[in-house]
Design a protein around this motif. Structure first.
Motif, PDB file in Angstrom:
ATOM      1  N   UNK A  83      73.013 -48.075  17.289  1.00 25.39           N
ATOM      2  CA  UNK A  83      73.452 -46.747  16.860  1.00 25.39           C
ATOM      3  C   UNK A  83      74.173 -46.045  17.999  1.00 25.39           C
ATOM      4  N   UNK A  84      75.258 -45.355  17.640  1.00 24.56           N
ATOM      5  CA  UNK A  84      76.056 -44.622  18.609  1.00 24.56           C
ATOM      6  C   UNK A  84      76.182 -43.172  18.186  1.00 24.56           C
ATOM      7  N   UNK A  85      76.219 -42.289  19.175  1.00 21.43           N
ATOM      8  CA  UNK A  85      76.569 -40.894  18.971  1.00 21.43           C
ATOM      9  C   UNK A  85      78.092 -40.869  18.816  1.00 21.43           C
ATOM     10  N   UNK A  86      78.564 -40.501  17.636  1.00 20.75           N
ATOM     11  CA  UNK A  86      80.005 -40.480  17.377  1.00 20.75           C
ATOM     12  C   UNK A  86      80.504 -39.056  17.161  1.00 20.75           C
ATOM     13  N   UNK A  87      79.846 -38.109  17.826  1.00 20.17           N
ATOM     14  CA  UNK A  87      80.250 -36.706  17.723  1.00 20.17           C
ATOM     15  C   UNK A  87      81.594 -36.498  18.409  1.00 20.17           C
ATOM     16  N   UNK A  88      82.321 -35.490  17.963  1.00 28.34           N
ATOM     17  CA  UNK A  88      83.603 -35.173  18.586  1.00 28.34           C
ATOM     18  C   UNK A  88      83.359 -34.649  20.000  1.00 28.34           C
ATOM     19  N   UNK A  89      84.287 -34.896  20.906  1.00 29.58           N
ATOM     20  CA  UNK A  89      84.117 -34.435  22.288  1.00 29.58           C
ATOM     21  C   UNK A  89      83.908 -32.931  22.420  1.00 29.58           C
ATOM     22  N   UNK A  90      84.516 -32.155  21.518  1.00 30.87           N
ATOM     23  CA  UNK A  90      84.376 -30.703  21.618  1.00 30.87           C
ATOM     24  C   UNK A  90      83.128 -30.174  20.912  1.00 30.87           C
ATOM     25  N   UNK A  91      82.348 -31.062  20.293  1.00 29.94           N
ATOM     26  CA  UNK A  91      81.105 -30.656  19.646  1.00 29.94           C
ATOM     27  C   UNK A  91      81.267 -30.013  18.286  1.00 29.94           C
ATOM     28  N   UNK A  92      82.463 -30.075  17.722  1.00 28.23           N
ATOM     29  CA  UNK A  92      82.677 -29.433  16.420  1.00 28.23           C
ATOM     30  C   UNK A  92      82.275 -30.323  15.239  1.00 28.23           C
ATOM     31  N   UNK A  93      82.204 -31.623  15.460  1.00 29.43           N
ATOM     32  CA  UNK A  93      81.811 -32.560  14.396  1.00 29.43           C
ATOM     33  C   UNK A  93      80.668 -33.418  14.901  1.00 29.43           C
ATOM     34  N   UNK A  94      79.709 -33.646  14.030  1.00 29.65           N
ATOM     35  CA  UNK A  94      78.527 -34.406  14.394  1.00 29.65           C
ATOM     36  C   UNK A  94      78.470 -35.675  13.560  1.00 29.65           C
TER      37      UNK A  94
END
Length: 128
Positions: A2-13
């Motif tokens: 499993x990977x954290x695939x959140x956007x770098x700016x934290x707007x999408x999780x």
């Protein structure tokens, strides 16, 4: 995996997961709604019940893909790449290797494939 695939700016999780081997074959045989339930149940065990409340879900059976016929990258045991990984990209005569598994960084990803292609092209140019 499993990977954290959140956007770098934290707007999408997002969470990104790969099922392999027998587990992948079992999931592939299920209807999508049952795959989603199995995946989110697994995520919930690791990350809490909120993982079941996904906004969107998508999956891909890599074994059904014509050109990959399996998961997007090989996975070596811990330490193996550090010991033998360099041998994957050493030229053999006039053959120069490129591909995501030969990348110095981002092995297994498109970024790694691009990096390895640029590296192999530079190697060839040096021999001309």
């Amino acid at each position: 995996v499993t990977f954290d695939d959140c956007s770098p700016d934290g707007s999408s999780f997002a969470l990104l997961g790969f099922a392999v081997g027998r587990g992948a074959r079992v999931l592939a045989a299920l209807p999508e709604v049952e795959r989603q339930r199995a995946v989110t149940d697994c995520f919930a065990r690791w990350f809490g019940d909120e993982a079941r409340e996904c906004i969107a879900y998508g999956d891909l059976d890599w074994s059904a893909e014509r050109w990959t016929r399996g998961c997007p990258t090989g996975v070596m045991q811990p330490g193996a790449f550090g010991i033998g990984g360099r041998a994957l990209r050493e030229p053999v005569g006039r053959i120069h290797w490129a591909g995501t598994e030969t990348a110095r960084v981002w092995t297994g990803f498109m970024e790694g494939a691009l990096e390895s292609g640029e590296r192999a092209a530079d190697e060839v140019l040096e021999t001309l």
